[in-house]
Design a protein around this motif. Structure first.
Motif, PDB file in Angstrom:
ATOM      1  N   ASP A 146       4.498   0.255  -3.499  1.00 17.78           N
ATOM      2  CA  ASP A 146       3.781   0.289  -4.780  1.00 17.78           C
ATOM      3  C   ASP A 146       3.848  -1.089  -5.425  1.00 17.78           C
ATOM      4  OD1 ASP A 146       6.208   0.009  -6.360  1.00 17.78           O
ATOM      5  OD2 ASP A 146       6.584   2.138  -6.076  1.00 17.78           O
ATOM      6  N   GLY A 147       3.201  -1.226  -6.577  1.00 18.60           N
ATOM      7  CA  GLY A 147       3.116  -2.531  -7.228  1.00 18.60           C
ATOM      8  C   GLY A 147       4.463  -3.086  -7.654  1.00 18.60           C
TER       9      GLY A 147
ATOM     10  N   VAL B 150      -5.445  -1.401  -4.401  1.00 22.15           N
ATOM     11  CA  VAL B 150      -5.803  -1.353  -5.815  1.00 22.15           C
ATOM     12  C   VAL B 150      -5.135  -0.186  -6.540  1.00 22.15           C
ATOM     13  CG1 VAL B 150      -7.925   0.051  -5.627  1.00 22.15           C
ATOM     14  CG2 VAL B 150      -7.769  -1.697  -7.382  1.00 22.15           C
ATOM     15  N   ALA B 151      -5.001   0.977  -5.883  1.00 17.26           N
ATOM     16  CA  ALA B 151      -4.476   2.173  -6.545  1.00 17.26           C
ATOM     17  C   ALA B 151      -3.130   2.566  -5.931  1.00 17.26           C
ATOM     18  CB  ALA B 151      -5.473   3.318  -6.406  1.00 17.26           C
ATOM     19  N   MET B 152      -2.049   2.298  -6.665  1.00 16.96           N
ATOM     20  CA  MET B 152      -0.710   2.648  -6.191  1.00 16.96           C
ATOM     21  C   MET B 152       0.080   3.275  -7.330  1.00 16.96           C
ATOM     22  SD  MET B 152       0.427  -0.560  -3.736  1.00 16.96           S
ATOM     23  CE  MET B 152       0.115  -1.877  -4.923  1.00 16.96           C
ATOM     24  N   PRO B 153       1.084   4.109  -7.016  1.00 22.45           N
ATOM     25  CA  PRO B 153       1.914   4.708  -8.073  1.00 22.45           C
ATOM     26  C   PRO B 153       2.802   3.668  -8.761  1.00 22.45           C
ATOM     27  CG  PRO B 153       2.750   5.288  -5.894  1.00 22.45           C
ATOM     28  CD  PRO B 153       1.449   4.584  -5.676  1.00 22.45           C
ATOM     29  N   ARG B 154       3.340   4.053  -9.903  1.00 20.74           N
ATOM     30  CA  ARG B 154       4.249   3.224 -10.721  1.00 20.74           C
ATOM     31  C   ARG B 154       3.559   1.996 -11.288  1.00 20.74           C
ATOM     32  NH1 ARG B 154      10.055   1.627  -9.361  1.00 20.74           N
ATOM     33  NH2 ARG B 154       9.276   0.894  -7.360  1.00 20.74           N
ATOM     34  N   MET B 155       3.081   1.120 -10.426  1.00 22.30           N
ATOM     35  CA  MET B 155       2.364  -0.072 -10.863  1.00 22.30           C
ATOM     36  C   MET B 155       1.199  -0.286  -9.912  1.00 22.30           C
ATOM     37  SD  MET B 155       3.739  -4.032 -11.131  1.00 22.30           S
ATOM     38  CE  MET B 155       4.758  -3.908 -12.578  1.00 22.30           C
ATOM     39  N   THR B 156      -0.019  -0.324 -10.440  1.00 21.29           N
ATOM     40  CA  THR B 156      -1.197  -0.475  -9.576  1.00 21.29           C
ATOM     41  C   THR B 156      -1.256  -1.879  -8.979  1.00 21.29           C
ATOM     42  OG1 THR B 156      -2.672  -1.315 -11.290  1.00 21.29           O
ATOM     43  CG2 THR B 156      -2.488   1.087 -11.099  1.00 21.29           C
TER      44      THR B 156
ATOM     45  N   ASP C  21       0.876  -1.169   0.000  1.00 19.39           N
ATOM     46  CA  ASP C  21       0.000   0.000   0.000  1.00 19.39           C
ATOM     47  C   ASP C  21       0.913   1.219   0.000  1.00 19.39           C
ATOM     48  OD1 ASP C  21      -1.756   2.227   1.052  1.00 19.39           O
ATOM     49  OD2 ASP C  21      -3.211   0.591   1.100  1.00 19.39           O
ATOM     50  N   ASP C  22       0.553   2.252  -0.756  1.00 23.07           N
ATOM     51  CA  ASP C  22       1.458   3.412  -0.839  1.00 23.07           C
ATOM     52  C   ASP C  22       1.319   4.354   0.353  1.00 23.07           C
ATOM     53  OD1 ASP C  22      -0.409   5.752  -2.822  1.00 23.07           O
ATOM     54  OD2 ASP C  22      -1.103   3.802  -2.123  1.00 23.07           O
ATOM     55  N   HIS C  23       0.376   4.098   1.241  1.00 27.17           N
ATOM     56  CA  HIS C  23       0.231   4.925   2.440  1.00 27.17           C
ATOM     57  C   HIS C  23       0.782   4.170   3.649  1.00 27.17           C
ATOM     58  CE1 HIS C  23      -2.118   7.898   0.299  1.00 27.17           C
ATOM     59  NE2 HIS C  23      -2.860   6.917  -0.187  1.00 27.17           N
ATOM     60  N   ALA C  24       1.868   4.690   4.226  1.00 31.94           N
ATOM     61  CA  ALA C  24       2.526   4.004   5.343  1.00 31.94           C
ATOM     62  C   ALA C  24       1.579   3.813   6.530  1.00 31.94           C
ATOM     63  CB  ALA C  24       3.760   4.800   5.788  1.00 31.94           C
ATOM     64  N   LEU C  25       0.717   4.795   6.792  1.00 28.84           N
ATOM     65  CA  LEU C  25      -0.213   4.677   7.918  1.00 28.84           C
ATOM     66  C   LEU C  25      -1.217   3.541   7.703  1.00 28.84           C
ATOM     67  CD1 LEU C  25      -1.078   8.354   8.971  1.00 28.84           C
ATOM     68  CD2 LEU C  25      -0.039   6.579  10.395  1.00 28.84           C
ATOM     69  N   VAL C  26      -1.677   3.423   6.462  1.00 29.66           N
ATOM     70  CA  VAL C  26      -2.614   2.332   6.147  1.00 29.66           C
ATOM     71  C   VAL C  26      -1.909   0.990   6.331  1.00 29.66           C
ATOM     72  CG1 VAL C  26      -4.006   1.241   4.332  1.00 29.66           C
ATOM     73  CG2 VAL C  26      -3.988   3.734   4.567  1.00 29.66           C
TER      74      VAL C  26
ATOM     75  N   VAL D 146      -1.424  -9.076  -0.223  1.00 31.57           N
ATOM     76  CA  VAL D 146      -2.547  -8.163  -0.006  1.00 31.57           C
ATOM     77  C   VAL D 146      -2.152  -6.842  -0.654  1.00 31.57           C
ATOM     78  CG1 VAL D 146      -3.966  -6.961   1.700  1.00 31.57           C
ATOM     79  CG2 VAL D 146      -3.200  -9.310   2.156  1.00 31.57           C
ATOM     80  N   LEU D 147      -2.839  -6.483  -1.747  1.00 34.17           N
ATOM     81  CA  LEU D 147      -2.414  -5.360  -2.583  1.00 34.17           C
ATOM     82  C   LEU D 147      -3.475  -4.263  -2.620  1.00 34.17           C
ATOM     83  CD1 LEU D 147      -1.291  -7.500  -5.674  1.00 34.17           C
ATOM     84  CD2 LEU D 147       0.168  -6.748  -3.779  1.00 34.17           C
TER      85      LEU D 147
END
Length: 221
Positions: free
Chosen positions: A42-43, A62-68, A15-20, A59-60
């Motif tokens: 990111d992906g 859905v919306a991340m930079p570089r590669m979703t 996940d691109d958000h460290a807090l999440v 566990v991915l």
């Protein structure tokens, strides 16, 4: 005599958000049978991390930079066929849901109810069972009915009537022995039908057979 320790599922979390990530990790690591062994922002990082850290489940987001997460799911499914994948999303979005299933995901979990659903989804994925939130089940059924009404894009019949009977029972979670007893055939015949279906449909396992059974309208999601 002590009970055996539960097998621990090794999880790759992206996940691109460290807090999440921290919140999700707390949920997962709080369970005795789940352990986050690698994290990614990111992906692309997730694909790289899967090479270095053997995992059973990814566990991915859905919306991340570089590669979703969806792109990463496709890549991970191709490179690591045994890896189960869950998509974690803040979007109750049918398009994302269908793309996730096409990309090889075992389930789709909404972040808003991750504290309630994620652990159950992880365990379902490791049992080879799909996990969908209630709205997703409705979307799948509605999509199928729409296709039937429009008379297009409905899977052609590629299985025999007997194979469809076996497929339905497989998708409902019955063992080969139970299926053999229900259909009054041998376990060996059940296994042969299952192997034939996997070959005909180009699928890998019970989870993918279940997904096909849902799309073909043999069982409700």
């Amino acid at each position: 005599m002590n009970a055996p320790e539960p097998a621990v599922t090794r999880i790759l979390l992206a996940d691109d958000h460290a807090l999440v990530r921290r919140g999700v990790r707390l949920i997962l690591d709080g369970e005795p049978d789940l352990s986050v062994v690698a994290e990614a922002g990111d992906g692309a990082e997730a694909v790289a991390a899967a090479r270095e850290h053997p995992a059973d489940l990814a566990v991915l987001d859905v919306a991340m930079p570089r590669m979703t997460g969806l792109q990463a799911a496709r890549e991970l499914s191709a490179r690591h066929p045994g890896l189960r994948i869950l998509i974690l999303s803040m979007y109750d979005n049918e398009q994302y849901l269908f793309e996730a299933l096409k990309a090889g995901a075992s389930g789709y979990v909404l972040k808003s109810v991750a504290d309630r659903d994620l652990v159950e989804a992880c365990r379902a994925a490791m049992r080879g069972e799909p996990f969908l939130y209630p709205g997703a089940v409705t979307a799948l059924i509605r999509s199928y009915l729409d296709r039937v009404r429009q008379g297009g894009d409905v899977p052609e019949r590629v299985l025999t009537a007997r194979e469809e009977e076996v497929l339905k029972l497989v998708a409902e979670g019955h063992s080969s022995k139970e299926i053999a007893e229900t259909l009054v055939i041998s376990v060996k015949t059940v296994e042969r039908h299952r192997a034939n279906m996997l070959h005909k449909l180009g699928l890998r396992d019970r989870l993918e057979l279940t997904r096909y059974a849902i799309r073909a309208g043999l069982i409700e999601p």
